[in-house]
Structure formats: structure tokens, C-alpha cells
Design a protein around this motif. Structure first.
Motif, short mmCIF file in Angstrom:
data_model
loop_
_atom_site.label_atom_id
_atom_site.label_comp_id
_atom_site.label_asym_id
_atom_site.label_seq_id
_atom_site.Cartn_x
_atom_site.Cartn_y
_atom_site.Cartn_z
N ILE A 197 -49.69 -73.16 110.05
CA ILE A 197 -48.59 -72.20 110.13
C ILE A 197 -47.34 -72.97 110.53
O ILE A 197 -47.23 -73.46 111.65
N ASN A 198 -46.41 -73.07 109.60
CA ASN A 198 -45.18 -73.83 109.85
C ASN A 198 -44.02 -73.20 109.10
O ASN A 198 -43.90 -73.41 107.91
N PRO A 199 -43.22 -72.37 109.75
CA PRO A 199 -43.18 -72.18 111.19
C PRO A 199 -43.99 -70.98 111.67
O PRO A 199 -44.14 -69.98 110.97
N LEU A 200 -44.48 -71.15 112.92
CA LEU A 200 -44.95 -70.02 113.71
C LEU A 200 -43.69 -69.58 114.44
O LEU A 200 -43.01 -70.42 115.03
N LEU A 211 -44.81 -67.15 109.93
CA LEU A 211 -43.77 -66.96 108.91
C LEU A 211 -44.17 -67.64 107.60
O LEU A 211 -43.71 -67.26 106.53
N ASP A 212 -44.98 -68.67 107.72
CA ASP A 212 -45.48 -69.38 106.55
C ASP A 212 -46.97 -69.61 106.81
O ASP A 212 -47.40 -69.58 107.97
N ALA A 213 -47.75 -69.82 105.76
CA ALA A 213 -49.18 -70.10 105.95
C ALA A 213 -49.69 -70.94 104.82
O ALA A 213 -49.32 -70.75 103.65
#
Ligand code: GDP
Ligand code: MN
Length: 389
Positions: A197-200, A211-213
Motif C-alpha cells: 500500500i503506497n500510499p497508506l 489509497l493505492d494497492a
């Protein structure tokens, strides 16, 4: 195997990870409709199997449903170039529309397999949103790791350790711990090799969301996850790798050099690639043909390799145990007749039925370059590639 961001989010959400609301939009009008459902302000995101989409122009904010339709049209179908796609980029065929988040902080969180420890590791960093490879190279101390015993699982004290490292104190600790635990559960249940996950993000109103996975899966465990296998998007994969796997050649990985390799055994394939590099060349692929005592498979493999426009020479390195050298030789002869362009083949053959194999090649009259041992074979392949280029 890789999947898209929206698919990874569906999976982790099913285990309790908080993600923004949204869905894939099929058309500009659909994007407009999704934006209207989500209150107007959205983020429109290209779905490709590569990271760095934000920098490449594949992630854009839209502040009204009309703008969402316009941004959708710009992103859908674009040739998105990121540091992970190579200069040719990747065509965008799927677009996700999500609610915008009021971001307070961007963090990094991932679960992956620590090969050295033989167990999962959770990694976290306060330096989220950027390329983690860069953080790891420049400020490795900014990445915190906790090793997880798969028998006891992801314990609360490990979550607390990471929360403190990330400055997630007070009211943020509970949702952050829940998110970490859920991410670990998803990773284990689906036999993932990476869940990142970037960004959490921490939002201005105190929520913690993915926000991303990104999720990658262990191909060797796919047989027990048909639901994951169904998410495979062949448009995102290298066409030669897709063809190889369809022809039952599972250990083929496309690389960027100009010397194709056909080898039996993964260890020997690695050694062959090393020998090519040592001789000043670059391998065009990794291929372990295994004990494929099947002429057609050898022909298919050689044709796939020879169709790569970068390939100027092919090195066949076979040490026949269970694998029969005469079958490989027949494959080389058949493939040379079928190749669209003439690619010089260097063959280093040893082991079972080698005499028969050598006789076949000799009698075929084809210009196969022979080598006795690996170093010599690699040198001859590099020379042949130079001469052919
Ligand atoms: P990647 O570049 O492929 O990793 O795509 P990401 O999904 O990580 O998005 C890249 C960047 O876009 C993030 O780091 C955020 O800074 C930004 N972004 C994504 N979604 C939102 C959002 O809802 N609100 C805001 N303000 N920025 C966002
Ligand atoms: Mn990202």
C-alpha cells in the motif's frame, strides 16, 4: 501473477482494509455518473500493471462530474509511460474512478516474503507516496521491518511497534492496527508474494486508508486460488511469455538482451545467463525447458525466442540426464527450418544420447556452431550475436 489496483483493493477490502469508495468506469458518461454518486470530487486512475502512474500522468484529480468525464477521456487509451513500463509504455484499457481523500500524511506499508528468514515481513515507512526503492537506497533507516512468525501470526505488539515508528499514535492506532492485521490476513489467505500500500494515508478527519494497492501472487499456489487466476489480464503481460505459458513452457521470462537461451534446469539456466554476461553479452530471456522430451516443445521455445527482434544469436545449453540430447537436436533442426529470420545457434550438448544428437546435427548440414563447454559456448554466442547484428 500481478493484478490491477482495483482488484487488489476489492480483495483487501474483503478482509477489512479501509479503501476509498469508487469503481471502474466504462465510458466518459459512466465516469461522470460515478463522480456524481461520489459527491463530485474524484480521482481518475489508469489501471496498468506498473507503478509510477501518478508521475506519468495516469492519476488525475477531477473536481466535478463534467471534469471527471474529460479526465477519463484523456486517460483511457493513453500510452502510459512510467519508470516500470519501459520507454514504449503501456496502453490504458481500464480506468478507476474514486472519491478524493483529504490527505494529511502519506505512508508506506507492505507485507512480503523475507526469503532469507523464510517468513513474512511487514515493512512500513513514514516516507510514503514516493518510490520505495529510492527510500531504501538513500535512507534505509526510514524503513521499519517486523518479522512475522506464521504460526502465531501478526501479533498486536508488532502493530504497535510499526504504529510508533510511523507516528500513528492516539486515536490513529486502532484503525492502523486493524488495517495492518487485515492486510496480513489477505496476504496469507491468498498466498500473495506481495501486498503493498503506497500510499497508506491518514486523512484530515482521522481515518487510515489504502489509497493505492498492489498485490502479486505466488504462481505455484494459483492452483488453489481459481478466483485469483480469473483476475489475470493477459493484455498486461509480455506476449512472448503468454505464448510460452500457453504452449506449456512455464519457465520462460523475457529479458532485454540479444542472446536467446534454451537450457534445461533452472540452475543451469542461471549459470548460462551468468556465463553470457561474463563473456560480455546480455541474455534475451531466461528459459528452463526442463525434461521436455518433446520435439514440438523445443521447436516452440526456439521459435518464441527467435521472434524477439532483439535476438541475434541463440545459445542452447543442455546437460541431458532425464532430458535426451537427440530430442533437443531434432528440435534445433526443425526450428531452424521454420525460423522467419536466420539466427545463429550455438549448441553445447552433453549427456544422455549425445552421440545420436551430434550425428543428427552433423547430417542435417545446418550451420549449428558447436561448443564443448559453457564458457566457450557463451563466448561463441556473444561473437555470433555481434557478427549478426
Ligand atoms: P502510483 O503513482 O502508480 O503509485 O499511483 P497512486 O495510486 O499511488 O497515486 C499517486 C499519487 O496520487 C498519490 O501518492 C497521491 O499523492 C495522489 N492521489 C491519489 N489519490 C488521491 C486523492 O484521493 N486525493 C489526493 N489529494 N491525492 C491523491
Ligand atoms: Mn502508489
Amino acid at each position: 501473477m500481478k493484478i490491477h489496483e482495483f482488484q487488489a483493493k476489492q480483495i483487501i477490502a474483503g478482509f477489512g482494509v479501509a479503501v476509498p469508495k469508487g469503481r471502474v468506469a466504462k465510458s466518459p458518461d459512466d465516469a461522470k455518473a460515478v463522480a456524481a454518486e461520489l459527491g463530485g470530487k474524484v480521482v481518475v486512475k489508469a489501471q496498468i500493471h506498473a507503478g509510477g502512474r501518478g508521475k506519468g500522468g495516469g492519476v488525475k484529480l477531477a473536481n466535478s462530474p463534467e471534469e471527471a468525464a474529460q479526465v477519463f477521456s484523456r486517460i483511457m487509451g493513453m500510452q502510459l509511460v512510467t519508470h516500470q513500463t519501459g520507454p514504449q509504455g503501456q496502453k490504458v484499457k481500464t480506468v478507476l474512478v474514486e472519491e478524493q481523500m483529504p490527505i494529511e500524511r502519506e505512508l508506506y506499508l507492505a507485507v512480503l516474503i523475507d526469503g532469507a528468514a523464510g517468513r513474512p515481513v511487514m515493512m512500513a515507512s513514514a516516507a510514503g507516496g514516493m518510490e520505495i526503492e529510492e527510500v531504501a537506497a538513500k535512507t534505509p533507516e526510514a524503513i521499519h521491518r517486523v518479522s512475522i512468525d506464521p504460526v502465531t501470526g501478526f501479533q498486536p505488539h508488532l502493530a504497535r511497534e510499526l504504529c510508533f515508528a510511523l507516528g500513528l499514535t492516539g486515536d490513529l492506532m486502532k484503525p492502523a492496527t486493524q488495517l495492518m492485521t487485515s492486510l496480513y490476513d489477505a496476504f496469507m489467505a491468498k498466498d500473495a508474494s506481495l501486498a503493498e500500500i503506497n500510499p497508506l494515508v491518514v486523512t484530515k478527519d482521522g481515518r487510515v486508508l489504502a489509497l493505492d494497492a498492489k498485490m502479486n501472487f505466488d504462481d505455484n499456489a494459483l492452483f488453489r486460488h481459481k478466483e485469483i487466476e480469473a483476475l489475470r489480464d493477459k493484455d498486461e503481460e509480455d506476449p512472448s511469455e503468454v505464448e510460452a505459458s500457453e504452449k506449456g513452457i512455464s519457465n520462460f521470462i523475457k529479458l532485454t538482451g540479444n542472446i536467446g537461451c534454451l537450457v534445461n534446469g533452472a540452475g543451469l539456466a542461471m549459470a548460462t545467463m551468468d556465463a553470457i554476461k561474463f563473456a560480455g553479452g546480455e541474455p534475451a530471456n531466461f528459459l528452463d525447458i526442463a525434461t521436455a522430451n518433446d520435439v514440438n516443445k523445443v521447436v516452440d521455445a526456439l521459435l518464441i525466442i527467435s521472434r524477439d527482434p532483439n535476438v541475434n544469436a541463440i545459445l542452447v545449453n543442455i546437460f541431458g540426464g532425464m532430458a535426451r540430447v537427440d530430442i533437443i537436436a531434432q528440435g534445433i533442426i526443425e526450428a531452424q527450418k521454420k525460423m522467419a529470420k536466420t539466427v545463429p545457434v550455438v549448441a553445447r550438448l552433453a549427456g544422455t544420447n549425445v552421440e545420436e544428437g551430434e550425428r543428427l546435427i552433423r547430417e542435417s548440414g545446418l550451420p549449428v556452431i558447436r561448443a564443448e563447454e559453457l564458457g566457450e559456448a557463451a563466448k561463441k554466442a556473444v561473437e555470433a550475436a555481434k557478427a549478426a547484428a
